[in-house]
Scaffold this motif. Structure first.
Motif, PDB file in Angstrom:
ATOM      1  N   LYS A 101      -1.749   5.182   0.008  1.00 26.74           N
ATOM      2  CA  LYS A 101      -2.532   5.390  -1.222  1.00 26.74           C
ATOM      3  C   LYS A 101      -4.020   5.501  -0.920  1.00 26.74           C
ATOM      4  O   LYS A 101      -4.738   6.270  -1.565  1.00 26.74           O
ATOM      5  CB  LYS A 101      -2.269   4.240  -2.201  1.00 26.74           C
ATOM      6  CG  LYS A 101      -0.891   4.281  -2.843  1.00 26.74           C
ATOM      7  CD  LYS A 101      -0.682   3.101  -3.786  1.00 26.74           C
ATOM      8  CE  LYS A 101       0.711   3.131  -4.385  1.00 26.74           C
ATOM      9  NZ  LYS A 101       0.967   1.951  -5.264  1.00 26.74           N
ATOM     10  N   PHE A 102      -4.491   4.694   0.051  1.00 25.84           N
ATOM     11  CA  PHE A 102      -5.895   4.822   0.463  1.00 25.84           C
ATOM     12  C   PHE A 102      -6.181   6.254   0.903  1.00 25.84           C
ATOM     13  O   PHE A 102      -7.197   6.855   0.530  1.00 25.84           O
ATOM     14  CB  PHE A 102      -6.212   3.877   1.626  1.00 25.84           C
ATOM     15  CG  PHE A 102      -6.188   2.417   1.287  1.00 25.84           C
ATOM     16  CD1 PHE A 102      -6.322   1.969  -0.009  1.00 25.84           C
ATOM     17  CD2 PHE A 102      -6.042   1.468   2.303  1.00 25.84           C
ATOM     18  CE1 PHE A 102      -6.309   0.610  -0.314  1.00 25.84           C
ATOM     19  CE2 PHE A 102      -6.027   0.116   2.013  1.00 25.84           C
ATOM     20  CZ  PHE A 102      -6.155  -0.310   0.703  1.00 25.84           C
ATOM     21  N   GLU A 103      -5.268   6.792   1.722  1.00 29.13           N
ATOM     22  CA  GLU A 103      -5.457   8.148   2.234  1.00 29.13           C
ATOM     23  C   GLU A 103      -5.410   9.165   1.094  1.00 29.13           C
ATOM     24  O   GLU A 103      -6.235  10.087   1.031  1.00 29.13           O
ATOM     25  CB  GLU A 103      -4.388   8.457   3.285  1.00 29.13           C
ATOM     26  CG  GLU A 103      -4.555   9.808   3.958  1.00 29.13           C
ATOM     27  CD  GLU A 103      -5.794   9.891   4.829  1.00 29.13           C
ATOM     28  OE1 GLU A 103      -6.574  10.858   4.638  1.00 29.13           O
ATOM     29  OE2 GLU A 103      -6.002   9.008   5.672  1.00 29.13           O
ATOM     30  N   ASP A 104      -4.465   9.000   0.185  1.00 27.78           N
ATOM     31  CA  ASP A 104      -4.347   9.938  -0.941  1.00 27.78           C
ATOM     32  C   ASP A 104      -5.575   9.899  -1.834  1.00 27.78           C
ATOM     33  O   ASP A 104      -6.068  10.943  -2.293  1.00 27.78           O
ATOM     34  CB  ASP A 104      -3.104   9.599  -1.781  1.00 27.78           C
ATOM     35  CG  ASP A 104      -1.801   9.880  -1.046  1.00 27.78           C
ATOM     36  OD1 ASP A 104      -1.834  10.649  -0.062  1.00 27.78           O
ATOM     37  OD2 ASP A 104      -0.766   9.314  -1.456  1.00 27.78           O
ATOM     38  N   ASN A 105      -6.067   8.676  -2.103  1.00 26.99           N
ATOM     39  CA  ASN A 105      -7.175   8.523  -3.048  1.00 26.99           C
ATOM     40  C   ASN A 105      -8.539   8.829  -2.435  1.00 26.99           C
ATOM     41  O   ASN A 105      -9.416   9.360  -3.121  1.00 26.99           O
ATOM     42  CB  ASN A 105      -7.197   7.092  -3.603  1.00 26.99           C
ATOM     43  CG  ASN A 105      -6.008   6.782  -4.470  1.00 26.99           C
ATOM     44  OD1 ASN A 105      -5.374   7.681  -5.021  1.00 26.99           O
ATOM     45  ND2 ASN A 105      -5.675   5.503  -4.604  1.00 26.99           N
ATOM     46  N   TRP A 106      -8.714   8.482  -1.126  1.00 24.71           N
ATOM     47  CA  TRP A 106     -10.053   8.510  -0.549  1.00 24.71           C
ATOM     48  C   TRP A 106     -10.171   9.306   0.744  1.00 24.71           C
ATOM     49  O   TRP A 106     -11.256   9.444   1.300  1.00 24.71           O
ATOM     50  CB  TRP A 106     -10.528   7.074  -0.267  1.00 24.71           C
ATOM     51  CG  TRP A 106     -10.609   6.224  -1.497  1.00 24.71           C
ATOM     52  CD1 TRP A 106     -10.935   6.631  -2.752  1.00 24.71           C
ATOM     53  CD2 TRP A 106     -10.357   4.821  -1.589  1.00 24.71           C
ATOM     54  NE1 TRP A 106     -10.915   5.571  -3.629  1.00 24.71           N
ATOM     55  CE2 TRP A 106     -10.558   4.431  -2.930  1.00 24.71           C
ATOM     56  CE3 TRP A 106      -9.984   3.841  -0.669  1.00 24.71           C
ATOM     57  CZ2 TRP A 106     -10.408   3.134  -3.368  1.00 24.71           C
ATOM     58  CZ3 TRP A 106      -9.827   2.532  -1.106  1.00 24.71           C
ATOM     59  CH2 TRP A 106     -10.032   2.188  -2.456  1.00 24.71           C
ATOM     60  N   GLY A 107      -9.061   9.776   1.265  1.00 23.11           N
ATOM     61  CA  GLY A 107      -9.094  10.435   2.566  1.00 23.11           C
ATOM     62  C   GLY A 107      -9.900  11.720   2.574  1.00 23.11           C
ATOM     63  O   GLY A 107     -10.175  12.304   1.508  1.00 23.11           O
ATOM     64  N   PRO A 108     -10.290  12.191   3.770  1.00 24.40           N
ATOM     65  CA  PRO A 108     -10.040  11.558   5.070  1.00 24.40           C
ATOM     66  C   PRO A 108     -10.776  10.223   5.203  1.00 24.40           C
ATOM     67  O   PRO A 108     -11.929  10.101   4.795  1.00 24.40           O
ATOM     68  CB  PRO A 108     -10.595  12.567   6.084  1.00 24.40           C
ATOM     69  CG  PRO A 108     -10.706  13.864   5.344  1.00 24.40           C
ATOM     70  CD  PRO A 108     -10.987  13.484   3.917  1.00 24.40           C
ATOM     71  N   LEU A 109     -10.079   9.242   5.775  1.00 23.20           N
ATOM     72  CA  LEU A 109     -10.659   7.917   5.940  1.00 23.20           C
ATOM     73  C   LEU A 109     -11.466   7.823   7.230  1.00 23.20           C
ATOM     74  O   LEU A 109     -11.502   8.750   8.033  1.00 23.20           O
ATOM     75  CB  LEU A 109      -9.543   6.867   5.933  1.00 23.20           C
ATOM     76  CG  LEU A 109      -8.680   6.840   4.669  1.00 23.20           C
ATOM     77  CD1 LEU A 109      -7.560   5.812   4.811  1.00 23.20           C
ATOM     78  CD2 LEU A 109      -9.518   6.549   3.421  1.00 23.20           C
ATOM     79  N   LEU A 110     -12.137   6.699   7.414  1.00 25.13           N
ATOM     80  CA  LEU A 110     -12.961   6.478   8.606  1.00 25.13           C
ATOM     81  C   LEU A 110     -12.105   6.019   9.775  1.00 25.13           C
ATOM     82  O   LEU A 110     -11.034   5.439   9.606  1.00 25.13           O
ATOM     83  CB  LEU A 110     -14.023   5.411   8.327  1.00 25.13           C
ATOM     84  CG  LEU A 110     -14.993   5.658   7.179  1.00 25.13           C
ATOM     85  CD1 LEU A 110     -15.919   4.453   7.017  1.00 25.13           C
ATOM     86  CD2 LEU A 110     -15.807   6.925   7.407  1.00 25.13           C
ATOM     87  N   TYR A 111     -12.635   6.259  10.970  1.00 24.22           N
ATOM     88  CA  TYR A 111     -12.067   5.714  12.204  1.00 24.22           C
ATOM     89  C   TYR A 111     -13.142   4.900  12.913  1.00 24.22           C
ATOM     90  O   TYR A 111     -14.332   4.970  12.555  1.00 24.22           O
ATOM     91  CB  TYR A 111     -11.530   6.838  13.093  1.00 24.22           C
ATOM     92  CG  TYR A 111     -10.246   7.420  12.556  1.00 24.22           C
ATOM     93  CD1 TYR A 111      -9.015   6.912  12.958  1.00 24.22           C
ATOM     94  CD2 TYR A 111     -10.268   8.451  11.625  1.00 24.22           C
ATOM     95  CE1 TYR A 111      -7.824   7.433  12.448  1.00 24.22           C
ATOM     96  CE2 TYR A 111      -9.093   8.982  11.106  1.00 24.22           C
ATOM     97  CZ  TYR A 111      -7.875   8.464  11.521  1.00 24.22           C
ATOM     98  OH  TYR A 111      -6.712   8.966  11.009  1.00 24.22           O
ATOM     99  N   GLY A 112     -12.726   4.153  13.917  1.00 29.40           N
ATOM    100  CA  GLY A 112     -13.666   3.288  14.620  1.00 29.40           C
ATOM    101  C   GLY A 112     -14.881   4.033  15.141  1.00 29.40           C
ATOM    102  O   GLY A 112     -15.997   3.507  15.133  1.00 29.40           O
ATOM    103  N   GLU A 113     -14.677   5.263  15.588  1.00 34.05           N
ATOM    104  CA  GLU A 113     -15.785   6.055  16.136  1.00 34.05           C
ATOM    105  C   GLU A 113     -16.884   6.294  15.107  1.00 34.05           C
ATOM    106  O   GLU A 113     -18.065   6.389  15.469  1.00 34.05           O
ATOM    107  CB  GLU A 113     -15.266   7.394  16.657  1.00 34.05           C
ATOM    108  CG  GLU A 113     -14.362   7.299  17.874  1.00 34.05           C
ATOM    109  CD  GLU A 113     -12.943   6.893  17.543  1.00 34.05           C
ATOM    110  OE1 GLU A 113     -12.154   6.685  18.498  1.00 34.05           O
ATOM    111  OE2 GLU A 113     -12.604   6.780  16.336  1.00 34.05           O
TER     112      GLU A 113
END
Length: 260
Positions: free
Chosen positions: A217-229
């Motif tokens: 749901k995070f990905e659907d609502n807000w993606g693309p999400l952050l990564y450590g980089e």
């Protein structure tokens, strides 16, 4: 007679300690620092992962396995920096921590003592030790050289989410400590920076007990999400500033993340 091997010893522009360096944000920060020639003492619970990083990153990285909530381990990190790289750390990234899903009503409080020990007690111990080392260093080095304590907080340590309020309470406390420390040692030439990530995809979600459908749901609502980089880039920007420039606080969210 001078030591003929002294001139062959590697010279590092800076020496960093990074906790939680075996995955996610911490690993990305350690990799970023090494790529810039910064020597790194990395800490994590997985000795195997640290050994793997030592092989991959070379002599610029030293791993120290152990629990970041352990006071004795914190002392060992500083000792390792001095022994391995010939001088005290002038960057400390307070990153190790763990999540805990659930609201105030529903969170598993059986896990809360461990969350407090790592997220708050361990962070405080590391911040205190770093402050003592760096204040002494900057008494002679400032303003020629920088010294940085970078504290990894969270958006939920500033904007309350009812679904992660118990975890967020530890980050509220860490944010308070970071600001208190900044006001105390900033005038002594030590920069204390708070970095507040939004949703970052890493092993954090599994440890916190987030279900796969919630992450979806995070990905659907807000993606693309952050990564450590993405967070490592922000930290690198902070420590790359000249000694008289202090970036006090950075919040980094995925572009589409409206809340928290």
């Amino acid at each position: 007679m001078s030591d003929p091997t002294a001139s062959q010893a590697p010279s590092y522009p800076r020496v960093a300690i990074v906790t939680g360096a075996t995955s996610g944000i911490g690993e990305a920060i350690a990799r970023s620092f090494v790529a810039q020639g910064i020597a790194v003492v990395g800490n994590g619970r997985s000795a195997d992962k640290l050994t793997e990083l030592e092989r991959e990153l070379g002599a610029t990285f030293r791993g120290v396995a152990g629990d970041a909530g352990d006071a004795a381990l914190i002392e060992r990190l500083f000792e390792t920096a001095a022994d391995a790289f010939g001088r005290s750390a002038d960057i400390v990234v307070v990153n190790a921590g763990r999540g805990l899903g659930g609201s105030v009503k529903d969170a598993d409080l059986g896990q809360f003592e461990d969350v407090l020990r790592i997220n708050l007690s361990g962070a405080l111990n590391l911040m205190q030790q770093a402050a003592r080392v760096m204040v002494e260093k900057q008494a002679t080095d400032y303003p020629q050289k920088p010294a940085d304590i970078v504290v990894i907080g969270s958006v939920v340590g500033k904007h309350i989410s009812p679904f992660s309020a118990v975890y967020g309470s530890t980050k509220f406390a860490v944010h308070s400590l970071a600001e208190g420390l900044r006001r105390e040692i900033g005038p002594k030439g030590v920069r204390v920076t708070l970095v507040e990530p939004g949703i970052v995809i890493s092993g954090f979600q599994a440890v916190a007990g987030y279900a796969d459908d919630m992450v979806g749901k995070f990905e659907d609502n807000w993606g693309p999400l952050l990564y450590g980089e993405d967070i490592a880039n922000a930290v690198q920007f902070v420590v790359d500033q000249p000694p008289h420039v202090h970036v006090s606080e950075i919040m980094v969210r995925p572009t589409r993340q409206d809340y928290p």
